[in-house]
Design a protein around this motif. Structure first.
Motif, mmCIF file in Angstrom:
data_model
loop_
_atom_site.group_PDB
_atom_site.id
_atom_site.type_symbol
_atom_site.label_atom_id
_atom_site.label_comp_id
_atom_site.label_asym_id
_atom_site.label_seq_id
_atom_site.Cartn_x
_atom_site.Cartn_y
_atom_site.Cartn_z
ATOM 1 N N MET A 1 0.838 -1.194 0.000
ATOM 2 C CA MET A 1 0.000 0.000 0.000
ATOM 3 C C MET A 1 0.879 1.252 0.000
ATOM 4 O O MET A 1 1.858 1.336 0.745
ATOM 5 C CB MET A 1 -0.914 0.022 1.229
ATOM 6 C CG MET A 1 -1.930 -1.107 1.268
ATOM 7 S SD MET A 1 -3.147 -0.901 -0.033
ATOM 8 C CE MET A 1 -4.200 -2.305 0.301
ATOM 9 N N LYS A 2 0.526 2.216 -0.824
ATOM 10 C CA LYS A 2 1.334 3.430 -0.975
ATOM 11 C C LYS A 2 0.641 4.614 -0.304
ATOM 12 O O LYS A 2 -0.519 4.913 -0.594
ATOM 13 C CB LYS A 2 1.557 3.715 -2.455
ATOM 14 C CG LYS A 2 2.329 2.618 -3.172
ATOM 15 C CD LYS A 2 2.308 2.809 -4.670
ATOM 16 C CE LYS A 2 3.025 4.063 -5.072
ATOM 17 N NZ LYS A 2 3.104 4.191 -6.552
ATOM 18 N N ILE A 3 1.377 5.276 0.581
ATOM 19 C CA ILE A 3 0.846 6.409 1.328
ATOM 20 C C ILE A 3 1.677 7.651 1.011
ATOM 21 O O ILE A 3 2.915 7.591 1.016
ATOM 22 C CB ILE A 3 0.884 6.159 2.851
ATOM 23 C CG1 ILE A 3 0.268 4.802 3.206
ATOM 24 C CG2 ILE A 3 0.177 7.297 3.592
ATOM 25 C CD1 ILE A 3 -1.186 4.658 2.857
ATOM 26 N N LEU A 4 1.005 8.775 0.745
ATOM 27 C CA LEU A 4 1.685 10.046 0.524
ATOM 28 C C LEU A 4 1.570 10.884 1.787
ATOM 29 O O LEU A 4 0.466 11.139 2.281
ATOM 30 C CB LEU A 4 1.051 10.793 -0.653
ATOM 31 C CG LEU A 4 1.623 12.181 -0.956
ATOM 32 C CD1 LEU A 4 3.093 12.099 -1.351
ATOM 33 C CD2 LEU A 4 0.806 12.874 -2.055
ATOM 34 N N LYS A 17 7.030 8.593 8.178
ATOM 35 C CA LYS A 17 7.518 7.697 7.119
ATOM 36 C C LYS A 17 8.040 6.394 7.702
ATOM 37 O O LYS A 17 7.734 5.293 7.208
ATOM 38 C CB LYS A 17 8.611 8.392 6.309
ATOM 39 C CG LYS A 17 9.107 7.568 5.123
ATOM 40 C CD LYS A 17 10.100 8.353 4.278
ATOM 41 C CE LYS A 17 10.547 7.524 3.076
ATOM 42 N NZ LYS A 17 11.491 8.294 2.212
ATOM 43 N N GLN A 18 8.830 6.490 8.786
ATOM 44 C CA GLN A 18 9.392 5.300 9.408
ATOM 45 C C GLN A 18 8.294 4.460 10.063
ATOM 46 O O GLN A 18 8.294 3.226 9.968
ATOM 47 C CB GLN A 18 10.439 5.697 10.454
ATOM 48 C CG GLN A 18 11.127 4.523 11.127
ATOM 49 C CD GLN A 18 11.896 3.652 10.153
ATOM 50 O OE1 GLN A 18 12.421 4.149 9.156
ATOM 51 N NE2 GLN A 18 11.949 2.352 10.438
ATOM 52 N N ALA A 24 4.460 -1.951 7.192
ATOM 53 C CA ALA A 24 4.446 -2.542 5.843
ATOM 54 C C ALA A 24 3.806 -1.650 4.783
ATOM 55 O O ALA A 24 3.370 -2.146 3.747
ATOM 56 C CB ALA A 24 3.748 -3.903 5.861
ATOM 57 N N TYR A 25 3.758 -0.330 5.018
ATOM 58 C CA TYR A 25 3.298 0.604 4.002
ATOM 59 C C TYR A 25 4.512 1.193 3.267
ATOM 60 O O TYR A 25 5.591 1.329 3.844
ATOM 61 C CB TYR A 25 2.488 1.748 4.614
ATOM 62 C CG TYR A 25 1.136 1.343 5.148
ATOM 63 C CD1 TYR A 25 0.076 1.075 4.282
ATOM 64 C CD2 TYR A 25 0.914 1.229 6.522
ATOM 65 C CE1 TYR A 25 -1.167 0.703 4.771
ATOM 66 C CE2 TYR A 25 -0.325 0.868 7.015
ATOM 67 C CZ TYR A 25 -1.357 0.603 6.135
ATOM 68 O OH TYR A 25 -2.589 0.233 6.624
ATOM 69 N N THR A 26 4.304 1.549 2.008
ATOM 70 C CA THR A 26 5.326 2.277 1.259
ATOM 71 C C THR A 26 4.971 3.755 1.330
ATOM 72 O O THR A 26 3.936 4.172 0.797
ATOM 73 C CB THR A 26 5.360 1.818 -0.214
ATOM 74 O OG1 THR A 26 5.671 0.427 -0.259
ATOM 75 C CG2 THR A 26 6.412 2.594 -0.986
ATOM 76 N N LYS A 44 -0.516 6.911 -8.354
ATOM 77 C CA LYS A 44 -1.726 6.802 -7.550
ATOM 78 C C LYS A 44 -1.369 6.305 -6.151
ATOM 79 O O LYS A 44 -0.550 5.408 -6.000
ATOM 80 C CB LYS A 44 -2.702 5.825 -8.215
ATOM 81 C CG LYS A 44 -4.094 5.794 -7.612
ATOM 82 C CD LYS A 44 -5.006 4.889 -8.424
ATOM 83 C CE LYS A 44 -6.420 4.861 -7.862
ATOM 84 N NZ LYS A 44 -7.088 6.168 -7.972
ATOM 85 N N TYR A 45 -1.982 6.898 -5.134
ATOM 86 C CA TYR A 45 -1.732 6.510 -3.757
ATOM 87 C C TYR A 45 -2.996 5.922 -3.145
ATOM 88 O O TYR A 45 -4.117 6.267 -3.532
ATOM 89 C CB TYR A 45 -1.260 7.713 -2.932
ATOM 90 C CG TYR A 45 0.132 8.175 -3.307
ATOM 91 C CD1 TYR A 45 1.250 7.632 -2.682
ATOM 92 C CD2 TYR A 45 0.322 9.130 -4.308
ATOM 93 C CE1 TYR A 45 2.536 8.037 -3.037
ATOM 94 C CE2 TYR A 45 1.598 9.531 -4.664
ATOM 95 C CZ TYR A 45 2.692 8.979 -4.024
ATOM 96 O OH TYR A 45 3.956 9.372 -4.392
ATOM 97 N N ASP A 46 -2.795 5.043 -2.155
ATOM 98 C CA ASP A 46 -3.926 4.432 -1.477
ATOM 99 C C ASP A 46 -4.517 5.364 -0.431
ATOM 100 O O ASP A 46 -5.691 5.247 -0.078
ATOM 101 C CB ASP A 46 -3.498 3.110 -0.823
ATOM 102 C CG ASP A 46 -3.068 2.089 -1.867
ATOM 103 O OD1 ASP A 46 -3.945 1.578 -2.585
ATOM 104 O OD2 ASP A 46 -1.862 1.815 -1.973
ATOM 105 N N ALA A 47 -3.724 6.294 0.068
ATOM 106 C CA ALA A 47 -4.203 7.290 1.035
ATOM 107 C C ALA A 47 -3.187 8.417 1.134
ATOM 108 O O ALA A 47 -2.002 8.241 0.813
ATOM 109 C CB ALA A 47 -4.437 6.662 2.405
#
Length: 221
Positions: A1-4, A17-18, A24-26, A44-47
């Motif tokens: 899962m990608k988070i911004l 971020k850490q 387990a998120y990117t 595209k981000y998941d959240a």
């Protein structure tokens, strides 16, 4: 899962971020409105975790711009502005959740997980943007109310753009989603299909729908 993560404070940005990485998120961390918009246009981000006090603008104005442009990624506002009026304004502008500072990392991760889970459960069957209506069930397309006859390949190409409208999509990314053969990625086959798609859609729409980004790829405006 990608988070911004959009946060200008270095210590907090690194901490978030850490913390997300350990769950387990990117996570991608940016510090300004400009960097955030660039990141959102690129992928595209998941959240999105959004601070409001940014050095080059207000997070609420940024959120309003995103929603007006059609970006529908779930947004969690993380801000020291903890008044009821601030929360209501943020939610009314399109935020999905609001967490005031200071906060616990455990609660933030739980809220992010809830947003991602909620988003995953929403299955769109119709995609609409700029007069284009694509039905994922019936595999039909309309432009400004007029039916458009597309081949299966043209339909697949349009679906990729509709799922990522506003983003600049690299040629290789588009080709790899449409064709399995790496040979096709290196040919001008994509340009041929883009020309056909443009002709069919823009003739009905009356103005350009796609932008060619020289040396990169294409963008559905």
């Amino acid at each position: 899962m990608k988070i911004l993560i959009v946060e200008d404070q270095s210590r907090l940005g690194q901490f978030l971020k850490q913390g997300l990485k350990e769950c387990a998120y990117t996570a991608t961390w940016v510090r300004t409105c400009a960097e955030a918009s660039d990141a959102l246009c690129e992928t595209k981000y998941d959240a999105i975790i959004l601070d409001l006090g940014l050095p080059d603008g207000d997070g609420l104005d940024l959120l309003r711009t995103w929603r007006n442009s059609g970006f529908n990624e779930p947004v969690l506002i993380l801000s020291a502005r903890d008044g009821v009026e601030d929360r209501v304004k943020g939610l009314n502008l399109g935020a999905d959740d609001y967490l005031p500072k200071p906060f616990s990392l455990e609660e933030l991760v739980a809220r992010v997980r809830s947003l991602v889970r909620r988003q995953a459960s929403v299955k769109q069957i119709v995609l609409e943007h700029n007069g284009i209506r694509l039905d994922l069930v019936s595999h039909t397309v309309k432009v400004d109310g007029h039916d458009v006859d597309l081949t299966s390949r043209e339909y697949a190409l349009l679906e990729v753009f509709m799922q990522n409208h506003g983003r600049i999509l690299p040629r290789t990314l588009i080709s790899e989603k449409i064709w399995s053969s790496h040979y096709d990625v290196d040919t001008n086959l994509l340009d041929v299909y883009m020309s056909r798609l443009r002709s069919k859609l823009e003739t009905l729409h009356g103005k350009p729908l796609f932008k060619t980004v020289r040396g990169v790829g294409y963008q559905l405006m």
